[in-house]
Design an enzyme around this catalytic site. Structure first.
Site, short mmCIF file in Angstrom:
data_model
loop_
_atom_site.label_atom_id
_atom_site.label_comp_id
_atom_site.label_asym_id
_atom_site.label_seq_id
_atom_site.Cartn_x
_atom_site.Cartn_y
_atom_site.Cartn_z
N SER A 137 -47.13 61.84 -83.29
CA SER A 137 -45.89 62.50 -82.91
C SER A 137 -45.62 63.69 -83.81
O SER A 137 -45.88 63.66 -85.00
CB SER A 137 -44.71 61.53 -83.00
OG SER A 137 -43.51 62.19 -82.65
N LYS A 191 -45.71 54.18 -80.22
CA LYS A 191 -45.51 55.59 -79.87
C LYS A 191 -44.76 55.71 -78.55
O LYS A 191 -43.91 56.60 -78.37
CB LYS A 191 -46.87 56.30 -79.78
CG LYS A 191 -46.81 57.76 -79.28
CD LYS A 191 -45.88 58.61 -80.14
CE LYS A 191 -46.12 60.11 -79.96
NZ LYS A 191 -46.02 60.59 -78.58
N HIS A 194 -41.17 55.06 -79.32
CA HIS A 194 -40.69 56.26 -80.01
C HIS A 194 -40.27 57.32 -79.00
O HIS A 194 -39.19 57.91 -79.09
CB HIS A 194 -41.79 56.81 -80.92
CG HIS A 194 -41.58 58.23 -81.39
ND1 HIS A 194 -41.80 59.32 -80.58
CD2 HIS A 194 -41.17 58.73 -82.57
CE1 HIS A 194 -41.51 60.43 -81.23
NE2 HIS A 194 -41.14 60.11 -82.45
N ASN A 195 -41.12 57.57 -78.00
CA ASN A 195 -40.80 58.59 -77.00
C ASN A 195 -39.62 58.18 -76.14
O ASN A 195 -38.83 59.02 -75.71
CB ASN A 195 -42.03 58.84 -76.12
CG ASN A 195 -43.07 59.69 -76.81
OD1 ASN A 195 -43.13 59.74 -78.04
ND2 ASN A 195 -43.92 60.35 -76.04
N GLU A 198 -36.66 58.96 -78.04
CA GLU A 198 -36.54 60.43 -77.97
C GLU A 198 -35.81 60.86 -76.70
O GLU A 198 -34.98 61.77 -76.73
CB GLU A 198 -37.95 61.02 -78.02
CG GLU A 198 -38.06 62.51 -77.97
CD GLU A 198 -39.51 62.95 -77.91
OE1 GLU A 198 -39.86 63.77 -77.02
OE2 GLU A 198 -40.31 62.48 -78.73
#
Length: 489
Positions: A137, A191, A194-195, A198
């Site tokens: 990232s 990940k 995480h996105n 986001e």
């Protein structure tokens, strides 16, 4: 005629195949940090550009063919793939695997679906190879100057790739923003979440912008000044920082605020949807992430929006914010934004915990917050407090229940409610502000209306229900005398 002479065998510390922007920047980052980097691309022109434009970064060993690329790697070989997710990744994996020896390592640093990573890892394990799915990232800049890296896969492979990744990762307080996440697909799973966080973060920031623009009549540059000020406090984060910069930027063609000439249709590449779909499979409520994902879908629903504009009634109260209340309104938005962000992060960590339990991954939640402090898109000041919360209680079931975050969110609740109430009364769409508040009120409730849902399901489908005063499952015969029967213990 060959463009490059074959690199000496067993000479490169690591290789990268796929010289688009992310792949070339990652290769440059490795070279800058003193590693000998083999580089390869299906079309040799991109490899040539790296050599022509960035030779000052360090030692690159270019190859035209996959044979030469693999031969140039020191054993056990480490080859990073940076190509389009899906079939293209599978094709490159097979090209590499067919040329590799037992113990060699293939690393996918793209945005792969974690279930694909699990499949690939199992397949290559049977062939004696290691496969690492590594979430990266930070975008183009992060790949070049220090990303947050989330590698999964076998622990043994981290002994080889970990020191290199830790050296090129972002550094915060002397710690690298990289750690071994867990087995097989754990890195890409983290990940993905995480996105998803986001998505929620970007949407709720945009909702705060929208409220200042429409309720207060503030221009984009004025709102940018507000975000710049907010970035000095508890909201300090990469996304708040770039929001201030975007809002103050003028379009070079028209001279208008840049955001005013951008179409209001937000695209998505799938990681938000993956996060929501996976959360549904686990039964984990990620309402902020889900609403942010649907908000992008709504923005792209052009035909539906065209059919609604000027036709669907608003019936709003049309309350105006008086001049004397403007500063209070902005302060309320600041607190509501902070609270909604905390809920979205808490929900994301709930999903990581659920994934770790389901797939038997030994994921340290505090370490995930720690490696997100630098390099990545959602880096924020309060991530330090998330790490501390999981240090205090590694078995923490709800981040919001931690003593620090209880205090933080308590100070935001009145403002949060005022913002959501004002938006509802005046017809502003604030799906993340609203859904995170609703989740907060649901998760703290002693009793939810799910009791009635259980009863309804038993009535129309004989799905049974559970009682508060007895163990087991029960069913009511809703026709006839409506007798209750215990179905099972």
């Amino acid at each position: 005629m060959a463009t490059f002479d074959p690199a000496p065998a067993n000479s490169a510390d690591i290789g990268v195949t796929g010289m688009a922007v992310m792949g070339s920047n990652l290769a440059r980052n490795l070279a800058r940090n003193g590693f000998k980097v083999a580089i390869h691309n299906r079309s040799v022109g991109r490899t040539e550009k790296v050599i022509e434009n960035h030779s000052e970064d360090g030692q690159f060993l270019p190859s035209e063919s996959m044979d030469d690329f693999v031969a140039s790697l020191q054993k056990p070989r480490v080859a990073i793939i940076m190509v389009q997710a899906g079939a293209a990744t599978d094709a490159v994996i097979e090209e590499l695997a067919s040329r590799m020896d037992e113990g060699d390592i293939i690393v996918d640093c793209g945005n792969a679906l974690f279930t694909d990573t699990r499949r690939r890892e199992a397949d290559l394990r049977e062939r004696g190879l290691h496969f690492v799915g590594a979430g990266v990232s930070g975008g183009e800049e992060g790949a070049l100057n220090g990303p947050s890296i989330m590698p999964g896969g076998p622990v043994e492979s981290y002994k080889r790739v970990g020191p290199m990744f830790e050296k090129i990762a972002a550094q915060v307080d002397g710690d690298p923003c990289c750690t071994h996440v867990g087995a097989d697909g754990a890195g890409h799973f983290v990940k993905m979440v995480h996105n998803g966080i986001e998505y929620a973060d970007m949407q709720v920031i945009s909702e705060a912008y929208d409220m200042m623009n429409k309720a207060l009549g503030m221009s984009a540059p004025e709102i940018g000044e507000v975000f710049e000020e907010w970035n000095k406090g508890e909201l300090e984060s990469f996304l708040i920082e770039i929001t201030a910069e975007v809002l103050k930027h003028k379009d070079n063609v028209t001279g208008k605020p840049f955001v005013d000439i951008v179409q209001d249709r937000a695209a998505q590449k799938g990681t938000g949807a993956w996060t929501v779909q996976t959360a549904l499979d686990f039964g984990v409520p990620v309402t902020g992430i889900a609403e942010a994902t649907f908000a992008r879908s709504t923005s792209g629903s052009v035909k539906q929006r065209e059919a609604a504009i000027g036709v669907l009634p608003a019936e709003t109260q049309d309350q105006t914010v008086e001049d004397r209340d403007r500063q209070q309104f902005i302060e309320d938005l600041q607190k509501a934004l902070y609270a909604a962000k905390l809920v979205s992060y808490s929900q994301g960590f709930d999903e990581i915990a659920a994934g770790a339990e389901h797939y038997e991954w030994d994921i340290n939640l505090g370490d995930m917050a720690k490696i997100w402090r630098g390099g990545c898109i959602i880096r924020a000041r309060f991530l330090n407090h998330i790490t501390e919360a999981y240090k205090r209680n590694p078995d923490l079931h709800l981040l919001l229940a931690d003593e620090y975050f209880r205090g933080e969110i308590a100070s935001c609740i009145p403002a949060w409610r005022r913002v959501v109430a004002y938006a509802a009364a005046n017809g502003f769409s604030v799906p993340v502000f609203t859904s995170t508040l609703s989740y907060y009120d649901a998760v703290r409730s002693e009793r939810l209306p799910a009791a009635l849902v259980q009863a309804q399901r038993d009535f129309f489908g004989a799905h049974t229900y559970r009682r508060v005063d007895a163990d087991g499952s029960f069913h009511v015969e809703w026709t006839g005398d409506r007798t209750e029967t215990k179905i099972s213990d």
